[in-house]
Design a protein around this motif. Sequence first.
Motif, short mmCIF file in Angstrom:
data_model
loop_
_atom_site.label_atom_id
_atom_site.label_comp_id
_atom_site.label_asym_id
_atom_site.label_seq_id
_atom_site.Cartn_x
_atom_site.Cartn_y
_atom_site.Cartn_z
N TRP A 1 0.81 -1.22 0.00
CA TRP A 1 0.00 0.00 0.00
C TRP A 1 0.84 1.27 0.00
N ARG A 2 2.02 1.25 0.58
CA ARG A 2 2.84 2.47 0.60
C ARG A 2 3.26 2.86 -0.82
N SER A 3 3.58 1.88 -1.66
CA SER A 3 3.94 2.17 -3.05
C SER A 3 2.75 2.75 -3.80
N ALA A 4 1.56 2.25 -3.50
CA ALA A 4 0.36 2.74 -4.18
C ALA A 4 0.12 4.22 -3.91
N LEU A 5 0.56 4.70 -2.74
CA LEU A 5 0.36 6.11 -2.40
C LEU A 5 1.17 7.05 -3.29
N VAL B 1 -11.80 -0.69 0.46
CA VAL B 1 -11.63 -1.92 1.21
C VAL B 1 -10.18 -2.00 1.66
N CYS B 2 -9.97 -2.40 2.91
CA CYS B 2 -8.63 -2.63 3.44
C CYS B 2 -7.81 -1.33 3.33
N SER B 3 -6.56 -1.44 2.90
CA SER B 3 -5.70 -0.25 2.82
C SER B 3 -6.08 0.68 1.68
N GLY B 4 -7.13 0.34 0.93
CA GLY B 4 -7.65 1.28 -0.07
C GLY B 4 -8.04 2.61 0.55
N SER B 5 -8.37 2.60 1.84
CA SER B 5 -8.72 3.86 2.50
C SER B 5 -7.53 4.80 2.61
N ALA C 1 -13.26 6.74 9.55
CA ALA C 1 -12.86 5.76 8.54
C ALA C 1 -12.11 4.62 9.19
N THR C 2 -12.06 3.49 8.48
CA THR C 2 -11.32 2.33 8.95
C THR C 2 -10.43 1.81 7.84
N SER C 3 -9.66 0.78 8.16
CA SER C 3 -8.74 0.17 7.20
C SER C 3 -8.30 -1.16 7.78
N HIS C 4 -7.34 -1.80 7.14
CA HIS C 4 -6.75 -3.02 7.71
C HIS C 4 -6.17 -2.68 9.08
N TRP C 5 -6.30 -3.60 10.03
CA TRP C 5 -5.88 -3.32 11.41
C TRP C 5 -4.41 -2.91 11.51
#
Length: 208
Positions: free
Chosen positions: A72-76, A98-102, A116-120
């Motif tokens: 997810w860090r690369s996606a940012l 969904v998940c780290s999409g947030s 908002a929420t995300s993967h724990w």
Amino acid sequence: MNAAFVLYDNLTALDLVGPYEVLAGHSQVTPHFVAAKAGKVRSDNGLALHADFAFDDVPTPDVIVVPGSSQWRSALDDEVLIAWLASVHKTATWTTSVCSGSTLLAKAGILTGRRATSHWAVVDTLTDDGAVVCNERVVVDGDVITAAGVSAGIDMGLTLAATLFGEMAARTIQLALEYDPQPPFDSGSPRTAPPEAVAFLRAALNGS
């Protein structure tokens, strides 16, 4: 109702496919697989998916579904994706993740001041971009719905389906999917999983 299911390199497939299976079969939904450019996109575990449309081809979707990624860090750093999300959210009826999409929604400025929420393992990073962190499986705040990790995308899809089509329709979809979780282990949460598993995944997902 045009629904944009967002693809990008190294997404987590179930993040996308879960809500897709919930929503796309409804007669009112026209699904669009979208990415920076049309063509093949591989998930973080190597599954090949296909984007039928480029972002520019779908400038005003009614519903946006953004999956997460174990990377997810690369996606940012995907400026094209972030810019498109910031733009289309302005006219969308529902923006979801969904998940780290947030974390992508947060980077796009969509979660500022929102619950908002995300993967724990990554949820606390949402505060860096102004979100109000909630450790819940599905969080609805205005026109934005965020879900916790991976399998929570099905719950998010059902929550949205109930809003769009009514509770009975959502219940019928749940039955069609036979979504009746009875896992063989109680390790689906950091509260119940072995500490060594929690530590391993937290380090892996945060790049340490």
